[in-house]
Design an enzyme around this catalytic site. Structure first.
Site, short mmCIF file in Angstrom:
data_model
loop_
_atom_site.label_atom_id
_atom_site.label_comp_id
_atom_site.label_asym_id
_atom_site.label_seq_id
_atom_site.Cartn_x
_atom_site.Cartn_y
_atom_site.Cartn_z
N ASP A 269 -57.91 56.47 -27.89
CA ASP A 269 -57.55 56.53 -29.31
C ASP A 269 -56.28 55.71 -29.54
OD1 ASP A 269 -57.47 57.45 -32.00
OD2 ASP A 269 -56.04 59.01 -31.43
N ASP B 55 -55.75 51.56 -31.35
CA ASP B 55 -54.90 51.22 -32.50
C ASP B 55 -53.81 50.23 -32.09
OD1 ASP B 55 -56.30 53.13 -33.97
OD2 ASP B 55 -54.50 53.88 -34.96
N LYS C 24 -53.32 58.51 -17.57
CA LYS C 24 -51.98 59.00 -17.21
C LYS C 24 -52.13 59.80 -15.91
CE LYS C 24 -47.56 59.47 -18.07
NZ LYS C 24 -46.62 58.35 -17.85
N ASP D 28 -48.72 54.26 -20.50
CA ASP D 28 -47.44 53.86 -21.09
C ASP D 28 -47.16 52.38 -20.82
OD1 ASP D 28 -47.27 54.63 -18.43
OD2 ASP D 28 -45.35 55.66 -18.62
C1 IPM Z 1 -60.16 57.72 -34.69
C2 IPM Z 1 -59.38 58.73 -35.48
C3 IPM Z 1 -59.90 60.11 -35.16
C4 IPM Z 1 -59.68 60.36 -33.68
C5 IPM Z 1 -59.30 61.24 -36.02
C6 IPM Z 1 -59.54 61.02 -37.49
C7 IPM Z 1 -59.81 62.58 -35.62
O1 IPM Z 1 -58.02 58.61 -35.22
O2 IPM Z 1 -61.38 57.61 -34.90
O3 IPM Z 1 -59.59 57.02 -33.87
O4 IPM Z 1 -58.60 60.76 -33.25
O5 IPM Z 1 -60.64 60.16 -32.93
MN MN Z 2 -57.55 56.88 -33.93
#
Ligand code: IPM
Ligand code: MN
Length: 379
Positions: free
Chosen positions: A261, A265, A204, A237
């Site tokens: 992170d 996901d 960012k 973003d």
């Molecule tokens: C991940 C998880 C962790 C992070 C949490 C549980 C602290 O979300 O491994 O991605 O944010 O790194």
């Molecule tokens: Mn995570």
């Protein structure tokens, strides 16, 4: 190193962690037998449920065992009591309560200097991504195959917090040393993959000064040390929608901790969901592997969760050990475990609810057994 025995610390943790890790260890047992590799596995209880009972996050000496291990395999941490997440009491190492289980996740990452998280976003044949049906028609599964490299020691994850009159300030720390090494990791990976020869820096930096520094260091290292690679840039973003719309654009992606992170996901959405998403926390001396789905308390104890991510995390561990100890048996084992997972996915018969819906769903343990059996057949 032919008769090397590998010491593995297994941290089942909370929620669905123990169930999915049991499946991974079952497949690891088969690896031991089929590939004549010796593993000494020590399971250490830990996480929020352990804290709730003992007021420490794991037994004394556990960190030292992690430090002495060849590799660590983590299930998940995060425990709830009466619907509320268990936090530690105020005190060390942070001035405010933290999720019980941080000693294993954040503590190990920092103290073992696991500076890069490697999170593949790979759509296996037979797996649908989670976008609505229309897109499924035009999606080419082979096109979702890139790797997110996430800086793992700093950014907004320093644990520092400053109490001010009307709130809290958490700093974003980006240093040259941490950025250089994670950038080099990403560039070297793009070289090894030898596909698009491209690394995308996601941050960012249009607004966060520290991220601008991350991008500058990325550019300096890339231009001076990896002239054959293409350097690519995206703001996080916009990146979030490109990774859904055009995942084929990406090869290797690198970003600061919090950005990594989130985009790892998000990327899982196009690769079958979190039930298949894995991460390797890698340093020069140590490594810890984990499914990235978390402890999912509402599914705990039901033998329902998808164990594929935990099995693939174990597979990634075999692959890393193979490279680090130049052990060909482990390299073949890693390739076969991935092939076994892929075959079970492609056959589409023994899969958990997240992949084929509740009515046809197999149990977590049945999927573990199916992968183990497939491994025996193909090895
Ligand atoms: C991940 C998880 C962790 C992070 C949490 C549980 C602290 O979300 O491994 O991605 O944010 O790194
Ligand atoms: Mn995570």
């Amino acid at each position: 190193m032919s008769k090397q025995s590998y010491r593995i610390v297994a941290l089942p943790g909370d929620g669905i962690g123990p169930e999915v890790l049991a499946c991974a260890l079952r497949v690891l047992d088969a690896v031991r037998e089929l590939f004549a590799v010796d593993f000494e596995i020590e399971e250490i209880p830990c996480g929020g449920h352990y804290y709730a009972e003992h007021e420490i996050e794991w037994p004394e000496g556990s960190f030292e065992k992690c430090e002495a291990a060849h590799a660590i395999l983590l299930g998940a941490v995060g425990h709830e009591v009466d619907g509320r997440t268990v936090f530690t009491k105020p005190g060390k190492p942070y001035p405010e309560p933290q999720l019980a289980g941080f000693a294993q996740v954040i503590g190990n990452r920092k103290k073992l200097d696991l500076y890069a998280i490697v999170r593949p976003v790979k759509l296996y044949p037979g797996v649908k991504h989670k976008i609505h049906g229309e897109l499924v028609q035009v999606w080419n599964p082979e096109k979702v195959d890139y790797v997110v490299i996430r800086e793992n020691t700093e950014d907004a994850y320093t644990g520092e917090i400053e109490v001010i009159e009307d709130g809290r300030i958490t700093p974003i720390r980006i240093t040259r040393r941490a950025t250089e090494r994670v950038a080099r990791y990403a560039f070297n990976l793009a070289r090894r993959r030898n596909r698009q020869m491209k690394v995308t820096c996601v941050d960012k930096s249009n607004i966060i000064g520290a991220h601008r520094f991350f991008r500058d260091v990325f550019r300096q290292i890339g231009e001076s040390e990896f002239p054959e690679l293409t350097l690519d840039y995206a703001y996080v973003d916009a990146f979030c929608q490109w990774q859904i719309r055009s995942p084929e654009w990406f090869d290797v992606v690198v970003g600061p901790n919090l950005v990594g992170d989130i985009v790892s996901d998000n990327g899982a959405t196009t690769a079958g969901g979190l039930g298949l998403a894995v991460g390797g926390n890698i340093g020069d001396e140590h490594a810890m592997f984990e499914p990235i789905h978390g402890s999912a308390p509402k599914h705990a104890g039901k033998d329902k969760a998808n164990p594929m991510a935990a099995i693939l995390a174990m597979q990634m561990m075999l692959d890393w050990l193979a490279g680090r100890y130049a052990d060909d048996r482990l390299a073949s084992a890693a390739a076969k475990v991935e092939a076994a997972v892929s075959a079970v996915l492609e056959e589409g018969r023994t899969l958990t609810y997240d992949l084929i819906g509740e009515s046809k769903a197999a149990r977590c343990s049945e999927v573990g057994r199916a992968v183990e059996e497939k491994l025996r057949v193909i090895s």
